[in-house]
Design a protein around this motif. Structure first.
Motif, mmCIF file in Angstrom:
data_model
loop_
_atom_site.group_PDB
_atom_site.id
_atom_site.type_symbol
_atom_site.label_atom_id
_atom_site.label_comp_id
_atom_site.label_asym_id
_atom_site.label_seq_id
_atom_site.Cartn_x
_atom_site.Cartn_y
_atom_site.Cartn_z
ATOM 1 N N THR A 444 0.841 -1.201 0.000
ATOM 2 C CA THR A 444 0.000 0.000 0.000
ATOM 3 C C THR A 444 0.873 1.248 0.000
ATOM 4 O OG1 THR A 444 -1.700 -1.171 1.265
ATOM 5 C CG2 THR A 444 -1.844 1.227 1.182
ATOM 6 N N SER A 445 0.468 2.241 -0.776
ATOM 7 C CA SER A 445 1.209 3.506 -0.853
ATOM 8 C C SER A 445 0.364 4.657 -0.335
ATOM 9 C CB SER A 445 1.620 3.792 -2.303
ATOM 10 O OG SER A 445 0.471 4.050 -3.103
ATOM 11 N N ALA A 446 1.020 5.787 -0.085
ATOM 12 C CA ALA A 446 0.298 6.992 0.328
ATOM 13 C C ALA A 446 -0.659 7.438 -0.778
ATOM 14 C CB ALA A 446 1.294 8.106 0.663
ATOM 15 N N GLU A 447 -0.280 7.222 -2.034
ATOM 16 C CA GLU A 447 -1.150 7.584 -3.152
ATOM 17 C C GLU A 447 -2.455 6.783 -3.111
ATOM 18 O OE1 GLU A 447 2.078 6.933 -3.364
ATOM 19 O OE2 GLU A 447 2.780 8.975 -3.781
ATOM 20 N N ASP A 448 -2.377 5.521 -2.654
ATOM 21 C CA ASP A 448 -3.588 4.705 -2.529
ATOM 22 C C ASP A 448 -4.547 5.316 -1.513
ATOM 23 O OD1 ASP A 448 -2.566 2.819 -4.342
ATOM 24 O OD2 ASP A 448 -1.550 1.725 -2.732
ATOM 25 N N ILE A 449 -4.001 5.852 -0.429
ATOM 26 C CA ILE A 449 -4.848 6.496 0.589
ATOM 27 C C ILE A 449 -5.564 7.703 -0.009
ATOM 28 C CG2 ILE A 449 -4.877 7.560 2.873
ATOM 29 C CD1 ILE A 449 -4.050 4.564 2.795
ATOM 30 N N SER A 450 -4.827 8.491 -0.761
ATOM 31 C CA SER A 450 -5.427 9.668 -1.399
ATOM 32 C C SER A 450 -6.520 9.263 -2.376
ATOM 33 C CB SER A 450 -4.343 10.474 -2.125
ATOM 34 O OG SER A 450 -3.392 10.983 -1.211
ATOM 35 N N THR A 451 -6.306 8.169 -3.110
ATOM 36 C CA THR A 451 -7.315 7.680 -4.054
ATOM 37 C C THR A 451 -8.606 7.324 -3.318
ATOM 38 O OG1 THR A 451 -5.623 6.829 -5.566
ATOM 39 C CG2 THR A 451 -7.846 5.899 -5.757
ATOM 40 N N LEU A 452 -8.483 6.629 -2.190
ATOM 41 C CA LEU A 452 -9.668 6.272 -1.407
ATOM 42 C C LEU A 452 -10.368 7.522 -0.893
ATOM 43 C CD1 LEU A 452 -8.243 3.244 0.629
ATOM 44 C CD2 LEU A 452 -9.920 3.141 -1.219
ATOM 45 N N TRP A 453 -9.609 8.457 -0.396
ATOM 46 C CA TRP A 453 -10.218 9.695 0.117
ATOM 47 C C TRP A 453 -10.995 10.428 -0.984
ATOM 48 C CZ3 TRP A 453 -5.434 11.873 3.183
ATOM 49 C CH2 TRP A 453 -5.363 11.222 4.439
#
Length: 565
Positions: A444-453
């Motif tokens: 998991t990457s920080a970019e994945d978190i942003s995508t979910l948000w």
């Protein structure tokens, strides 16, 4: 060879051949099946038979022989078969998996992939019944046992089992063997992984066990005293981390044995089950570098207290002394082997996933305790950031405590959010009719978190990953793990977990172990045939392709067309 014989051989080799013969579509058989025509002729002569057909006629009774020929397609070359497999692989979709349920994306270090998983010196080795030619694998499996003992907080561990679900079934029968309770009831927490519950049901029915499906929180308030054993998932399949110590004490007072199915990576940060009072701990080491592979195979583990050592299923590697007084490893206990215990065997399942256990232990050796802490802390930090960000966007997680998994109740919005996230290339877990589960992992990457948000938040202003990271860095107490369940004990203290952290050091260690063994790359193995030594190299190549290895077993059906074909 005489010149006459040589000339005769060349004359035969230069005989006219058709294009079909030149394409050598049956070459795989001759390459892969060892005996030559001359070898076969010599064996038949020794047996006093004229052909293989005559041998089959005398060896296989007519009553069990099929009539006619098998309907098989035309032979193909290895290249053609690999091309077809590549086309099948393209029909699978490799999405970012956040489904969880005991299966997680992981990063297999290249030095382990190339020099262990893809190395015939490891994958063609036979079960280490002969310790004198198996010291390398035995050492790697001993590392596996030590890794499990340290992380689980138990006294002893075996050298792996088939998978987590069957290990849980073994834990159930273990509890019945060891417990003095006359009860036939076994408690299973409702938040165990569903595939584990299914296997328990299958195993319990013929043994006459009654499975009691219940809520852990209710048991905390009013423990069931009429049980011979209980299974708890830690953390639960929905992400919850339960306070279990008092419950275990009450169960023990009534004679109930306690089994815990644990995620070993979470135990880097969580108080180990052994310190909570568990009698047996099982789980899967899949996320220690072993790809998901659409559900397996993966090496499970089984750990228990020393007093119950001889009731543990499977194999236990132990250290001994040879006749020269030097340390030597061997399979010290094989409690369930049919060829030893026969009708008294403690189980009848495959006893080990040796190659995958070696990969998992090598992952721990390569990263060491500090490397595992960094991986676990990063996953947990991203989960904290995700949960807090979703809370700020109006979506609070159902579980306030977690390691890597949160569950959200979304009502009518559930399906639309799921589909929107799916369109971004991310798989979430549907739970019931209104909930979604999100599990993070090493990939998991920080970019994945942003995508979910972005999907959850729509047009709303998104939280800042940097600001939330600073918050959790400054206030570590805001962790999703309760303070009294945070791990304080050391683990992986043996020198082997501190000496091989560079790629060259790990490469040399793997070669050092490999050179102690005999596998098919060095000699024929005069034992059995139930190993991967029967698999040709071309059959092994697709194992490492992402389209096969990085697929979650519960991925949407439209993403697994190649597998299902």
């Amino acid at each position: 060879m005489s010149s006459l014989a040589s000339g005769s051989r060349n004359s035969q080799n230069n005989q006219p051949l058709s294009l079909q013969e030149l394409e050598q579509r049956d070459r795989f058989i001759h390459r892969h099946i060892g005996p030559s025509e001359q070898d076969i002729a010599e064996m038949l002569q020794t047996l006093g038979m004229s052909s293989l057909d005559e041998l089959i006629d005398k060896a296989v009774p007519d009553s069990i022989r099929m009539s006619g020929e098998l309907e098989l397609p035309e032979s193909r070359t290895e290249t053609e078969v690999l091309d077809e497999l590549r086309e099948l692989a393209k029909r699978n979709t490799v999405a970012k998996s956040m489904i969880g349920m005991g299966y997680h994306s992981t990063i297999l270090p290249g030095v382990i992939q190339r020099n262990l998983l893809e190395n015939p010196g490891w994958y063609t080795a036979y079960t280490p019944y002969q310790p004198e030619v198996s010291q390398g694998r035995l050492e790697a499996l001993l590392n596996f046992q030590q890794m499990v003992i340290d992380l689980s907080g138990m006294d002893v561990a075996n050298a792996s089992l088939l998978d987590e679900a069957t290990a849980a079934a073994e834990a159930m029968t273990f509890c019945k063997r060891v417990s003095r309770s006359k009860s036939m009831r076994f408690f299973v927490a409702h938040d165990c992984h569903p595939q584990t519950i299914d296997v328990l049901k299958t195993r319990a029915e013929p043994m006459g066990f009654e499975l009691v499906d219940g809520n852990v929180e209710e048991q905390l308030n009013s423990p069931d005293a009429d049980l011979f054993g209980a299974l708890i998932q830690y953390p639960g399949t929905f992400g919850d981390i339960h306070e279990l110590e008092n419950l275990f004490e009450k169960w023990h007072e009534s004679g109930t044995m306690v089994a815990v199915a644990a995620d070993p990576l979470s135990l880097v940060l969580l108080k180990p089950p052994g310190e909570l009072g568990a009698d047996v701990v099982v789980g899967s080491t899949q996320r220690f570098g072993v790809p998901m592979g659409f559900g397996g195979p993966h090496a499970a583990f089984f750990a228990a207290k020393e007093k119950n050592l001889r009731s543990i299923p499977g194999r236990i590697i132990g250290a001994s002394k040879d006749r020269r007084g030097k340390t030597a490893l061997r399979m010290a206990l094989q409690t369930r082997e049919q060829h030893i215990r026969r009708e008294k065997a403690t189980s009848n399942i495959c006893t080990a996933q040796a190659l995958l256990a070696v990969i998992a232990s090598s992952y721990a050796v390569y990263h060491g305790p500090e490397g595992l802490r960094i991986i676990a802390r990063r996953i947990h930090r991203l989960t904290n950031i995700l949960a807090e960000g979703l809370k700020q966007l109006g979506f609070a997680a159902d579980n306030s405590h977690f390691f890597d998994t949160i569950t959200l109740s979304l009502g009518e919005k559930r399906d639309s959010i799921y589909e929107s996230v799916l369109a971004q290339g991310i798989n979430l877990r549907k739970i019931g009719s209104e909930q979604l589960g999100i599990s993070l992992d090493e990939a998991t990457s920080a970019e994945d978190i942003s995508t979910l948000w972005r999907v959850f938040g729509g047009e709303n202003k998104l939280p800042s990953i940097e600001e939330l990271d600073s918050l959790f860095t400054a206030e570590e107490s805001n962790s999703g793990i309760p303070n009294n369940l945070q791990r304080s004990s050391e683990f992986l203290t043996h020198p082997v977990f501190h000496q091989h952290h560079s790629e060259t050091a790990m490469l040399r260690y793997l070669r050092y172990l490999q050179d102690k063994d005999i596998a098919l790359d060095r000699a024929m193995i005069p034992l059995g045939s139930c190993t991967m030594k029967l698999n040709a190299t071309s059959e092994m190549i697709p194992v490492s392709w992402p389209e096969f290895s990085n697929i979650h077993p519960f991925a949407p059906a439209e993403q697994t067309e190649g597998y299902r074909k």
